[in-house]
Design a protein around this motif. Structure first.
Motif, mmCIF file in Angstrom:
data_model
loop_
_atom_site.group_PDB
_atom_site.id
_atom_site.type_symbol
_atom_site.label_atom_id
_atom_site.label_comp_id
_atom_site.label_asym_id
_atom_site.label_seq_id
_atom_site.Cartn_x
_atom_site.Cartn_y
_atom_site.Cartn_z
ATOM 1 N N GLU A 39 0.837 -1.211 0.000
ATOM 2 C CA GLU A 39 0.000 0.000 0.000
ATOM 3 C C GLU A 39 0.877 1.269 0.000
ATOM 4 O O GLU A 39 0.515 2.284 -0.597
ATOM 5 C CB GLU A 39 -0.912 -0.043 1.235
ATOM 6 N N VAL A 40 2.019 1.188 0.696
ATOM 7 C CA VAL A 40 2.940 2.336 0.759
ATOM 8 C C VAL A 40 3.516 2.603 -0.634
ATOM 9 O O VAL A 40 3.605 3.760 -1.070
ATOM 10 C CB VAL A 40 4.057 2.073 1.796
ATOM 11 N N TYR A 41 3.892 1.519 -1.338
ATOM 12 C CA TYR A 41 4.415 1.694 -2.701
ATOM 13 C C TYR A 41 3.364 2.332 -3.610
ATOM 14 O O TYR A 41 3.676 3.208 -4.413
ATOM 15 C CB TYR A 41 4.861 0.342 -3.277
ATOM 16 N N ARG A 42 2.100 1.871 -3.447
ATOM 17 C CA ARG A 42 1.034 2.421 -4.307
ATOM 18 C C ARG A 42 0.810 3.909 -4.012
ATOM 19 O O ARG A 42 0.616 4.707 -4.905
ATOM 20 C CB ARG A 42 -0.273 1.649 -4.091
ATOM 21 N N ARG A 43 0.865 4.264 -2.720
ATOM 22 C CA ARG A 43 0.646 5.669 -2.339
ATOM 23 C C ARG A 43 1.746 6.575 -2.910
ATOM 24 O O ARG A 43 1.476 7.661 -3.422
ATOM 25 C CB ARG A 43 0.577 5.773 -0.814
ATOM 26 N N LEU A 44 2.979 6.105 -2.825
ATOM 27 C CA LEU A 44 4.099 6.895 -3.369
ATOM 28 C C LEU A 44 3.914 7.115 -4.870
ATOM 29 O O LEU A 44 4.148 8.216 -5.385
ATOM 30 C CB LEU A 44 5.433 6.189 -3.090
ATOM 31 N N MET A 45 3.492 6.080 -5.574
ATOM 32 C CA MET A 45 3.274 6.220 -7.023
ATOM 33 C C MET A 45 2.074 7.129 -7.300
ATOM 34 O O MET A 45 2.114 7.955 -8.220
ATOM 35 C CB MET A 45 3.037 4.847 -7.668
ATOM 36 N N GLU A 46 1.008 6.978 -6.512
ATOM 37 C CA GLU A 46 -0.197 7.804 -6.724
ATOM 38 C C GLU A 46 0.146 9.285 -6.624
ATOM 39 O O GLU A 46 -0.268 10.087 -7.454
ATOM 40 C CB GLU A 46 -1.284 7.489 -5.680
ATOM 41 N N ILE A 47 0.891 9.647 -5.580
ATOM 42 C CA ILE A 47 1.177 11.072 -5.340
ATOM 43 C C ILE A 47 2.273 11.567 -6.284
ATOM 44 O O ILE A 47 2.079 12.530 -7.027
ATOM 45 C CB ILE A 47 1.580 11.306 -3.861
ATOM 46 N N ASN A 48 3.418 10.879 -6.257
ATOM 47 C CA ASN A 48 4.597 11.414 -6.965
ATOM 48 C C ASN A 48 4.519 11.236 -8.474
ATOM 49 O O ASN A 48 5.000 12.085 -9.220
ATOM 50 C CB ASN A 48 5.874 10.721 -6.462
ATOM 51 N N TYR A 49 3.928 10.133 -8.912
ATOM 52 C CA TYR A 49 3.911 9.850 -10.354
ATOM 53 C C TYR A 49 2.536 10.131 -10.969
ATOM 54 O O TYR A 49 2.389 11.047 -11.778
ATOM 55 C CB TYR A 49 4.338 8.403 -10.609
ATOM 56 N N PHE A 50 1.512 9.386 -10.536
ATOM 57 C CA PHE A 50 0.212 9.546 -11.204
ATOM 58 C C PHE A 50 -0.382 10.942 -10.959
ATOM 59 O O PHE A 50 -1.100 11.462 -11.808
ATOM 60 C CB PHE A 50 -0.764 8.448 -10.761
ATOM 61 N N GLY A 51 -0.083 11.537 -9.809
ATOM 62 C CA GLY A 51 -0.565 12.897 -9.543
ATOM 63 C C GLY A 51 -0.027 13.867 -10.580
ATOM 64 O O GLY A 51 -0.777 14.649 -11.173
ATOM 65 N N ALA A 52 1.287 13.784 -10.817
ATOM 66 C CA ALA A 52 1.918 14.689 -11.798
ATOM 67 C C ALA A 52 1.456 14.380 -13.218
ATOM 68 O O ALA A 52 1.158 15.292 -14.002
ATOM 69 C CB ALA A 52 3.444 14.575 -11.692
ATOM 70 N N VAL A 53 1.350 13.093 -13.528
ATOM 71 C CA VAL A 53 0.913 12.705 -14.877
ATOM 72 C C VAL A 53 -0.541 13.165 -15.111
ATOM 73 O O VAL A 53 -0.870 13.752 -16.144
ATOM 74 C CB VAL A 53 1.014 11.162 -15.062
ATOM 75 N N GLY A 54 -1.389 12.915 -14.127
ATOM 76 C CA GLY A 54 -2.825 13.218 -14.277
ATOM 77 C C GLY A 54 -3.079 14.700 -14.458
ATOM 78 O O GLY A 54 -3.871 15.107 -15.326
ATOM 79 N N LEU A 55 -2.413 15.503 -13.656
ATOM 80 C CA LEU A 55 -2.631 16.953 -13.742
ATOM 81 C C LEU A 55 -2.057 17.503 -15.059
ATOM 82 O O LEU A 55 -2.660 18.354 -15.717
ATOM 83 C CB LEU A 55 -1.950 17.619 -12.540
#
Ligand SMILES: NC(=O)c1ccc[n+]([C@@H]2O[C@H](COP(=O)([O-])OP(=O)(O)OC[C@H]3O[C@@H](n4cnc5c(N)ncnc54)[C@H](OP(=O)(O)O)[C@@H]3O)[C@@H](O)[C@H]2O)c1
Length: 265
Positions: free
Chosen positions: A104-120
């Motif tokens: 879950e920690v790995y998923r959260r790091l990807m959600e914020i740092n990667y998918f957050g930047a990609v999505g926006l």
């Protein structure tokens, strides 16, 4: 680039590097859209900035909620009519070994740092392409180039950031949209206090390396001319991190042998 009258949307604007960029860009005359989760902290930054609050829009958002990005982008565009610069800066770090860390920690790091930047970025990009003008900046890290112990998920997310935004840059040349990867080494912010441990709880401490590092304000002063010049990749590091990047280019194996015994926090 002259920032007078230009609009810059900054994520992670409530503290550290994002807040320091907000101060600098306000002083340079930009309109600012300030985003992160904590609305009160963003309002505090807005109040600190200066007299002309008409140049500042507080727009709270959570980078783990991509379903909100279309509406947030609409609101951001409405604030000043356009977005000239998107600064994908919001992020979170990690302090835990691979063996102990929950998935879950790995998923959260990807959600914020990667998918957050990609999505926006994907929301803002069509407007920049339509206007044939824009600048996408993402705060990556030296960890986006070099993996170290207890940061596997953080480093993985920043390596992913590097790959995505390098690819994006090549697609954007024809549209006159610049892409900058900002790669700081240690900067004295709350990043290690807010870092996730193995079970997702906060690390809660500032390590020696961050304690002794340059401040966010010093970092922003150093990089601002390069940001203005829309450089493609910007490094801002201490001596050891600069050396590590150099050694990695020459011999990744040697760097791994050196780093396995180094204190990395
Ligand atoms: N400090 C360093 O040594 C260093 C080195 C290299 C790269 N970086 C990168 O620099 C960026 C900024 O970090 P910092 O050093 O300034 O640390 P920081 O002071 O902890 O700031 C992190 C920012 O990200 C925001 N944030 C965290 N989770 C979020 C979420 N789910 N949704 C929206 N915003 C979120 C935080 O605001 P809220 O809590 O209000 O949401 C805060 O504004 C990060 O991407 C980090 O990886 C830092």
């Amino acid at each position: 680039m002259n920032y007078q009258g230009k609009t810059v949307w900054i994520t992670g604007a409530s503290s550290g590097i994002g807040k320091a960029f907000a101060h600098k860009l306000y002083d340079l005359g930009a309109n600012l859209i300030l985003s992160s989760r904590r609305e009160e902290a963003l309002i505090k930054v807005k109040n600190e900035l200066g007299a002309d609050s008409s140049r500042i829009k507080v727009l709270p958002l959570d980078l783990t909620e991509p379903e909100t990005f279309p509406a947030k982008t609409k609101e951001a565009l409405k604030a000043f009519g356009q977005i000239d610069v998107l600064m994908n800066n919001g992020g979170i770090s990690q302090r835990s070994t691979v063996l102990e860390t929950d998935m879950e920690v790995y998923r959260r790091l990807m959600e914020i740092n990667y998918f957050g930047a990609v999505g926006l970025t994907k929301q803002v990009l069509p407007h920049m392409v339509e206007r044939k003008s824009g600048h996408i900046i993402v705060t990556s890290s030296v960890a986006g180039k070099i993996g170290t112990r207890v940061r596997s998920g953080y480093s993985g997310s920043k390596h992913a950031v590097q790959g995505f935004f390098n690819s994006l840059r090549q697609e954007m040349y024809q549209h006159n949209v610049a892409v900058t990867l900002l790669c700081p080494g240690f900067v004295k912010t709350d990043i290690s206090k807010n870092a996730l441990t193995a079970d997702g709880s906060e690390f809660g401490k500032m390590g020696d390396a961050h304690q002794k590092a340059m401040t966010a304000e010093q970092m922003v002063e150093k990089v601002m001319p390069k940001i203005t010049a829309r450089k493609e990749e910007i490094y801002v590091t201490g001596f050891k991190e600069r050396l590590a990047i150099w050694v990695q280019r020459i011999s990744p194996t040697l760097l791994n042998r050196i780093l396995k015994n180094q204190k990395v926090t």
